[in-house]
Design a protein around this motif. Structure first.
Motif, PDB file in Angstrom:
ATOM      1  N   SER A 515       0.860  -1.184   0.000  1.00 11.61           N
ATOM      2  CA  SER A 515       0.000   0.000   0.000  1.00 11.61           C
ATOM      3  C   SER A 515       0.892   1.229   0.000  1.00 11.61           C
ATOM      4  O   SER A 515       2.091   1.133   0.263  1.00 11.61           O
ATOM      5  CB  SER A 515      -0.905   0.014   1.232  1.00 11.61           C
ATOM      6  N   SER A 516       0.283   2.366  -0.302  1.00 14.73           N
ATOM      7  CA  SER A 516       1.062   3.608  -0.214  1.00 14.73           C
ATOM      8  C   SER A 516       0.216   4.714   0.402  1.00 14.73           C
ATOM      9  O   SER A 516       0.342   5.031   1.561  1.00 14.73           O
ATOM     10  CB  SER A 516       1.579   4.020  -1.587  1.00 14.73           C
ATOM     11  N   CYS A 517      -0.732   5.279  -0.372  1.00 14.02           N
ATOM     12  CA  CYS A 517      -1.473   6.435   0.150  1.00 14.02           C
ATOM     13  C   CYS A 517      -2.477   6.040   1.232  1.00 14.02           C
ATOM     14  O   CYS A 517      -2.773   6.809   2.125  1.00 14.02           O
ATOM     15  CB  CYS A 517      -2.199   7.159  -0.978  1.00 14.02           C
ATOM     16  N   GLU A 518      -3.026   4.838   1.125  1.00 15.00           N
ATOM     17  CA  GLU A 518      -4.064   4.332   2.043  1.00 15.00           C
ATOM     18  C   GLU A 518      -5.243   5.294   2.116  1.00 15.00           C
ATOM     19  O   GLU A 518      -5.899   5.443   3.145  1.00 15.00           O
ATOM     20  CB  GLU A 518      -3.486   4.003   3.424  1.00 15.00           C
ATOM     21  N   GLY A 520      -7.014   5.681  -1.169  1.00 18.96           N
ATOM     22  CA  GLY A 520      -7.770   5.373  -2.383  1.00 18.96           C
ATOM     23  C   GLY A 520      -7.342   6.127  -3.614  1.00 18.96           C
ATOM     24  O   GLY A 520      -8.086   6.157  -4.589  1.00 18.96           O
ATOM     25  N   SER A 521      -6.146   6.726  -3.603  1.00  9.51           N
ATOM     26  CA  SER A 521      -5.796   7.504  -4.790  1.00  9.51           C
ATOM     27  C   SER A 521      -4.628   6.950  -5.593  1.00  9.51           C
ATOM     28  O   SER A 521      -4.533   7.206  -6.778  1.00  9.51           O
ATOM     29  CB  SER A 521      -5.512   8.960  -4.418  1.00  9.51           C
ATOM     30  N   CYS A 522      -3.726   6.185  -4.987  1.00 11.92           N
ATOM     31  CA  CYS A 522      -2.501   5.815  -5.721  1.00 11.92           C
ATOM     32  C   CYS A 522      -2.629   4.499  -6.493  1.00 11.92           C
ATOM     33  O   CYS A 522      -1.887   4.256  -7.424  1.00 11.92           O
ATOM     34  CB  CYS A 522      -1.316   5.739  -4.773  1.00 11.92           C
ATOM     35  N   GLY A 523      -3.527   3.631  -6.102  1.00 12.41           N
ATOM     36  CA  GLY A 523      -3.734   2.365  -6.810  1.00 12.41           C
ATOM     37  C   GLY A 523      -2.814   1.237  -6.369  1.00 12.41           C
ATOM     38  O   GLY A 523      -2.911   0.121  -6.871  1.00 12.41           O
ATOM     39  N   THR A 524      -1.914   1.483  -5.414  1.00  9.62           N
ATOM     40  CA  THR A 524      -0.945   0.451  -5.013  1.00  9.62           C
ATOM     41  C   THR A 524      -1.626  -0.791  -4.450  1.00  9.62           C
ATOM     42  O   THR A 524      -1.169  -1.907  -4.648  1.00  9.62           O
ATOM     43  CB  THR A 524       0.013   1.028  -3.947  1.00  9.62           C
ATOM     44  N   CYS A 525      -2.721  -0.623  -3.729  1.00 11.29           N
ATOM     45  CA  CYS A 525      -3.332  -1.755  -3.017  1.00 11.29           C
ATOM     46  C   CYS A 525      -4.423  -2.460  -3.819  1.00 11.29           C
ATOM     47  O   CYS A 525      -5.098  -3.343  -3.281  1.00 11.29           O
ATOM     48  CB  CYS A 525      -3.942  -1.263  -1.705  1.00 11.29           C
ATOM     49  N   CYS A 540      -8.981   6.138  -7.891  1.00  9.42           N
ATOM     50  CA  CYS A 540      -7.950   5.704  -8.833  1.00  9.42           C
ATOM     51  C   CYS A 540      -8.460   4.738  -9.897  1.00  9.42           C
ATOM     52  O   CYS A 540      -7.763   4.478 -10.862  1.00  9.42           O
ATOM     53  CB  CYS A 540      -6.778   5.066  -8.083  1.00  9.42           C
ATOM     54  N   ALA A 551      -9.951  -0.978  -4.537  1.00 11.54           N
ATOM     55  CA  ALA A 551      -8.848  -0.481  -3.701  1.00 11.54           C
ATOM     56  C   ALA A 551      -9.164  -0.879  -2.264  1.00 11.54           C
ATOM     57  O   ALA A 551     -10.091  -0.345  -1.647  1.00 11.54           O
ATOM     58  CB  ALA A 551      -8.730   1.036  -3.831  1.00 11.54           C
ATOM     59  N   CYS A 553      -7.814  -0.352   0.497  1.00  7.54           N
ATOM     60  CA  CYS A 553      -7.564   0.567   1.615  1.00  7.54           C
ATOM     61  C   CYS A 553      -8.794   1.391   1.946  1.00  7.54           C
ATOM     62  O   CYS A 553      -8.866   1.954   3.041  1.00  7.54           O
ATOM     63  CB  CYS A 553      -6.376   1.471   1.322  1.00  7.54           C
TER      64      CYS A 553
HETATM   65  S1  FES Z   1      -2.902   2.342  -0.991  1.00  4.03           S
HETATM   66 FE1  FES Z   1      -3.269   3.892  -2.424  1.00  4.03          FE
HETATM   67  S2  FES Z   1      -5.168   3.308  -3.283  1.00  4.03           S
HETATM   68 FE2  FES Z   1      -4.916   1.966  -1.650  1.00  4.03          FE
END
Ligand code: FES
Length: 566
Positions: A515-518, A520-525, A540, A551, A553
């Motif tokens: 995860s990164s932003c946690e 809902g914007s970066c798409g990592t999760c 995202c 997402a 998060c």
């Molecule tokens: S951690 Fe960034 S969208 Fe979920």
């Protein structure tokens, strides 16, 4: 009329409380230790059966010490958690409802106002207060605080156990009423006073040894003190060998491979509630360069991790971030505003480019709300250097609430438009005007509160998904109904509680997810899903992507649950 009957007649004046959650635990390993415990309890929806042996489905890791009819149900005062979070800010994320492994989460009863022997009616169940909980070293592991069990004992904030007089069911929302109080002089806290604070009072010790409503094990303990004239050792209960190895989350930050230490060089007040921090390397090596729109994760010494956009396009000499003091003011922003000093060291991640500028676009529209201005400060610097066309729409309550207003007001008139609502809905930015005039090749970037981003998403419904970009660093309201998630690879099923995210539940159960932003914007999760209905809350994913991805998060599922492709 004897004293007990007369006290029972006063029952209407006794405190009441409402069950907020009923929780049950599954035995599992505690963190990295070999300790098996059922302390980690999940919310159970609907009526839950309670028998003399305890709450249906509740497992205990160690039944000799933790189980038995006198410890059938554990209640803990939810009102204690804010105090604990203040005392142990590094463990604040764990110090919330259910943290102490309680079966009943409720507000209104506590160790001061509930007495041993009280008969409590709730749902179709009758419970009787049997004893205070005696905290053990598992709390130290649970909260990653070596002194947790001792502090719980010293402060009497331990919770208490019930035996079950009448079996039945209990649901969230049921009212707990004390219908009998035979020993009003023996509050749970007063029992604890003689158990831990005034252990030499032989009169009180004798009375407790003969108090028939007190759990048999505690009566025996007091009887043994009388006969041996000695107090049992507490050390083994309060700390095990592993406790010494616990590195408190409230210690200074320590380096590890994924994190770089930086020093706080400058702190500047940028608005009524926002400060900026200039972070510089602690060694001769420069930091990794960043791009416009990059963000970093910051690991605070209190154990929290937070994402912040970079306000500058860095050549590696420094990073600049801005931090708004959150309304709730208990978490990372509170610590950064009130505790951080120039010269302190923080740990940060490498820059992440999840909100990148599309340099090929003919023009760029930037829509910011409050502290959401931070990535745009870097973007505007980039556009001005490259000569790209841009226009910033900046929304805030007033100039004093708008970070970097002094700098941004020096932009050309066709480069910026300020919208200060001063609390009036009529003065808010008219999004329809922006989108009706928009060139189809323009790219739109939005960062700000969830309401602003939702409005922009709605207003941009006719735009190509590729041309609109969002960034959020504050998760929206995460509350919702509980639901189940099934893992396709293992068939494991977990319950996501009303205030949990799927990401948190997976991690609590040992499933590692990036995860990164946690927010809902970066798409990592993002994960794929099937067999269920999702309540998407991200910024995202496109509508098409949302059909089979979510997402984790921020997004939740409907009551039927979902299967995750993991
Ligand atoms: S951690 Fe960034 S969208 Fe979920």
């Amino acid at each position: 009329m004897d004293a007990r009957t007369s006290e029972s007649k006063k029952a209407q004046a006794l405190p009441e409380c409402t069950v907020m959650e009923v929780r049950v635990g599954k035995v599992r390993r505690l963190g990295q230790t070999d300790i098996m415990t059922g302390i980690d309890k999940l919310v159970r929806a609907g009526p839950v059966r309670i028998s003399t042996l305890g709450v249906e489905g509740d497992e205990q890791g160690e039944k000799v010490i933790h189980g038995g009819p006198d410890k059938a149900v554990l209640q803990y005062a939810v009102d204690h958690y804010p105090g604990w979070r203040k005392e142990f800010p590094g463990s604040a994320h764990l110090l919330k409802a259910g943290g102490f492994g309680e079966n009943i989460v409720a507000s209104g009863f506590d160790e001061e106002n509930i007495c041993v022997g009280d008969v409590v009616e709730v749902g179709s169940v009758r419970l009787q207060v049997a004893q205070p909980r005696q905290p053990c070293f598992k709390l130290n592991h649970r909260f990653q605080q070596a002194s947790m069990s001792r502090r719980a004992q010293e402060s009497h904030r331990t919770g208490w156990y019930y035996r079950v007089l009448q079996e039945g069911t209990v649901s969230a929302g049921d009212v707990m009423r004390i219908i009998e109080r035979p020993y009003p002089q023996w509050s749970v806290s007063r029992v604890q006073h003689y158990l831990y604070d005034n252990t030499g009072d032989r009169v009180a010790t004798a009375e407790l040894a003969n108090l028939e409503v007190l759990a048999a094990a505690q009566r025996q303990l007091f009887a043994k003190r009388l006969s041996s004239q000695a107090v049992e050792r507490w050390d083994d209960r309060l700390a095990d060998a592993g406790t010494e190895a616990i590195q408190s989350l409230d210690c200074a930050p320590h380096s590890d491979g994924d994190w770089t230490a930086v020093r706080v060089k400058i702190v500047t007040l940028e608005s009524k509630r926002a400060i900026s921090l200039v972070l510089v390397p602690t060694t001769a090596s420069p930091l990794p360069p960043s791009k416009p729109g990059s963000h970093i994760r910051v690991k605070l010494p209190i154990g929290l991790e937070r994402c912040y956009s970079l306000c500058n396009v860095s050549d590696g000499s420094n990073y600049k971030i801005a931090v708004n003091l959150a309304e709730s003011g208990n978490g990372g922003s509170n610590w950064l505003h009130k505790m951080l000093r120039v010269g302190d060291t923080l740990l940060i991640s490498r820059p992440v480019d999840a909100f990148s500028v599309v340099d090929s676009a003919k023009s760029h529209i930037l829509i910011a709300g409050g502290i959401g201005i931070t990535p745009f400060v870097a973007m505007i610097d980039h556009f001005r250097r490259s000569g790209a066309r841009f226009k910033l729409y900046y929304c805030a309550r007033s100039p004093a609430d708008a970070p970097f207003h002094d700098v941004l007001k020096q932009l050309e008139a066709d480069e910026v438009s300020f919208h200060f609502s001063r609390g009036s809905v009529a003065k808010r930015l008219d999004l329809s005007q922006i989108f009706t005039q928009l060139d189809a090749s323009a790219h739109v970037y939005c960062c700000g509160p969830g309401s602003l981003m939702a409005n922009v998403r709605a207003a941009a419904k006719d735009m190509s998904e590729q041309n609109i970009h969002f960034e959020a660093f504050t998760a929206g309201d995460r509350q919702g109904e509980p639901f189940e998630i099934r893992l396709a690879s293992t068939n494991q099923v977990f319950t996501v509680g009303p205030q949990q995210t799927i990401l948190e539940v997976l991690r609590q159960n040992g499933v590692q997810v990036e995860s990164s932003c946690e927010a809902g914007s970066c798409g990592t999760c993002v994960l794929s899903y099937r067999d269920g209905e999702v309540r998407h809350a991200d910024f995202c994913l496109s509508d098409r992507e949302r059909k089979d991805r979510l997402a984790i998060c921020v997004s939740r599922a409907a009551a039927g649950g979902i299967t995750l492709e993991i």
